[in-house]
Design a protein around this motif. Structure first.
Motif, PDB file in Angstrom:
ATOM      1  N   GLY A 148      38.319  51.759  37.214  1.00  0.00           N
ATOM      2  CA  GLY A 148      37.695  51.215  38.409  1.00  0.00           C
ATOM      3  C   GLY A 148      36.309  50.631  38.200  1.00  0.00           C
ATOM      4  O   GLY A 148      35.554  50.464  39.158  1.00  0.00           O
ATOM      5  N   LEU A 149      35.965  50.308  36.960  1.00  0.00           N
ATOM      6  CA  LEU A 149      34.661  49.729  36.648  1.00  0.00           C
ATOM      7  C   LEU A 149      34.785  48.209  36.648  1.00  0.00           C
ATOM      8  O   LEU A 149      34.994  47.583  35.614  1.00  0.00           O
ATOM      9  CB  LEU A 149      34.159  50.266  35.299  1.00  0.00           C
ATOM     10  CG  LEU A 149      33.961  51.788  35.272  1.00  0.00           C
ATOM     11  CD1 LEU A 149      33.717  52.280  33.859  1.00  0.00           C
ATOM     12  CD2 LEU A 149      32.823  52.190  36.204  1.00  0.00           C
ATOM     13  N   THR A 150      34.642  47.634  37.822  1.00  0.00           N
ATOM     14  CA  THR A 150      34.946  46.215  38.005  1.00  0.00           C
ATOM     15  C   THR A 150      33.777  45.286  37.684  1.00  0.00           C
ATOM     16  O   THR A 150      33.897  44.076  37.859  1.00  0.00           O
ATOM     17  CB  THR A 150      35.439  45.954  39.434  1.00  0.00           C
ATOM     18  OG1 THR A 150      34.435  46.403  40.357  1.00  0.00           O
ATOM     19  CG2 THR A 150      36.753  46.686  39.684  1.00  0.00           C
ATOM     20  N   GLY A 151      32.667  45.821  37.225  1.00  0.00           N
ATOM     21  CA  GLY A 151      31.554  44.966  36.817  1.00  0.00           C
ATOM     22  C   GLY A 151      31.879  44.144  35.587  1.00  0.00           C
ATOM     23  O   GLY A 151      31.353  43.052  35.399  1.00  0.00           O
ATOM     24  N   THR A 152      32.754  44.645  34.756  1.00  0.00           N
ATOM     25  CA  THR A 152      33.233  43.902  33.589  1.00  0.00           C
ATOM     26  C   THR A 152      34.278  42.911  34.083  1.00  0.00           C
ATOM     27  O   THR A 152      35.223  43.298  34.758  1.00  0.00           O
ATOM     28  CB  THR A 152      33.839  44.863  32.552  1.00  0.00           C
ATOM     29  OG1 THR A 152      32.859  45.847  32.205  1.00  0.00           O
ATOM     30  CG2 THR A 152      34.273  44.117  31.305  1.00  0.00           C
ATOM     31  N   LYS A 153      34.102  41.658  33.756  1.00  0.00           N
ATOM     32  CA  LYS A 153      34.960  40.612  34.312  1.00  0.00           C
ATOM     33  C   LYS A 153      36.012  40.123  33.328  1.00  0.00           C
ATOM     34  O   LYS A 153      35.776  40.066  32.133  1.00  0.00           O
ATOM     35  CB  LYS A 153      34.114  39.394  34.731  1.00  0.00           C
ATOM     36  CG  LYS A 153      32.993  39.709  35.691  1.00  0.00           C
ATOM     37  CD  LYS A 153      33.517  40.228  36.996  1.00  0.00           C
ATOM     38  CE  LYS A 153      32.390  40.455  37.985  1.00  0.00           C
ATOM     39  NZ  LYS A 153      32.632  41.555  38.861  1.00  0.00           N
ATOM     40  N   HIS A 154      37.173  39.769  33.865  1.00  0.00           N
ATOM     41  CA  HIS A 154      38.155  38.992  33.110  1.00  0.00           C
ATOM     42  C   HIS A 154      37.661  37.553  33.156  1.00  0.00           C
ATOM     43  O   HIS A 154      37.366  37.035  34.230  1.00  0.00           O
ATOM     44  CB  HIS A 154      39.543  39.037  33.762  1.00  0.00           C
ATOM     45  CG  HIS A 154      40.338  40.249  33.447  1.00  0.00           C
ATOM     46  ND1 HIS A 154      40.911  40.467  32.224  1.00  0.00           N
ATOM     47  CD2 HIS A 154      40.667  41.306  34.223  1.00  0.00           C
ATOM     48  CE1 HIS A 154      41.554  41.613  32.257  1.00  0.00           C
ATOM     49  NE2 HIS A 154      41.425  42.140  33.444  1.00  0.00           N
ATOM     50  N   GLY A 155      37.591  36.921  32.014  1.00  0.00           N
ATOM     51  CA  GLY A 155      37.188  35.516  31.989  1.00  0.00           C
ATOM     52  C   GLY A 155      38.278  34.709  31.325  1.00  0.00           C
ATOM     53  O   GLY A 155      39.372  34.563  31.855  1.00  0.00           O
ATOM     54  N   CYS A 156      37.990  34.262  30.136  1.00  0.00           N
ATOM     55  CA  CYS A 156      38.921  33.389  29.426  1.00  0.00           C
ATOM     56  C   CYS A 156      40.054  34.164  28.753  1.00  0.00           C
ATOM     57  O   CYS A 156      41.068  33.596  28.400  1.00  0.00           O
ATOM     58  CB  CYS A 156      38.158  32.598  28.367  1.00  0.00           C
ATOM     59  SG  CYS A 156      37.465  33.633  27.032  1.00  0.00           S
ATOM     60  N   ASP A 157      39.865  35.461  28.553  1.00  0.00           N
ATOM     61  CA  ASP A 157      40.809  36.322  27.833  1.00  0.00           C
ATOM     62  C   ASP A 157      41.081  35.846  26.411  1.00  0.00           C
ATOM     63  O   ASP A 157      42.127  36.126  25.842  1.00  0.00           O
ATOM     64  CB  ASP A 157      42.119  36.496  28.605  1.00  0.00           C
ATOM     65  CG  ASP A 157      41.960  37.440  29.792  1.00  0.00           C
ATOM     66  OD1 ASP A 157      41.140  38.376  29.702  1.00  0.00           O
ATOM     67  OD2 ASP A 157      42.655  37.243  30.807  1.00  0.00           O
TER      68      ASP A 157
END
Length: 158
Positions: free
Chosen positions: A31-40
């Motif tokens: 649940g630590l949503t500060g880390t973002k999915h970007g380009c993967d």
């Protein structure tokens, strides 16, 4: 596979599938949503976290690779009393972020860099943040913020 690890000082033991990456573990399992999915694909830096103190792209690290390691996410940066870390405050003061999507990766990369290089040049900062892309700011405010934070942090330890 069962792994044991720490995130932001808290110990965890989890069963993870062999193909789960670190950013998915952090966001979906913890649940630590500060880390973002970007380009993967390891190109943008939006998923940057600190793994045993070093900045890494969470999209490229398999969750199983963090066994017996410590991860720091953006959620760990503010002080326990709620006061912003000097880097966070400098980013606010310099309007260094607009949409904020790159923010957690930029801040954590800058933290790891300043932990090792307390008195950087502007050119050093630019090189240290080269793996983090921002579509909004043009980087001037970001570099200014890191330079301000470096002065603030070095003043705190003096």
């Amino acid at each position: 596979m069962k792994i044991t690890f720490k995130v932001n000082g808290q110990s965890y033991t989890r069963e993870v599938p062999p193909d789960m990456n670190l950013v998915t573990l952090l966001r979906d399992e913890l649940g630590l949503t500060g880390t973002k999915h970007g380009c993967d694909g390891g190109e943008c830096g939006a998923c940057t976290v600190l793994l045993d103190g070093a900045p890494v792209n969470g999209c490229l690290i398999l969750a199983r690779a963090i066994h017996d390691s410590e991860v720091l996410t953006i959620e760990s940066l503010a002080r326990e009393n709620g006061e912003l870390h000097p880097l966070q405050q400098a980013f606010v003061d310099h309007s260094a972020l607009q949409c904020g999507y790159c923010g957690s990766g930029m801040l954590l990369s800058a933290k790891a860099f300043l932990d090792k290089t307390p008195n950087p040049s502007r050119e050093d900062v630019k090189k240290a943040l080269a793996g983090n892309l921002c579509r909004c700011t043009g980087y001037v405010g970001i570099v200014d913020a890191v330079m301000t934070a470096a002065n603030t942090i070095s003043g705190e330890t003096a």
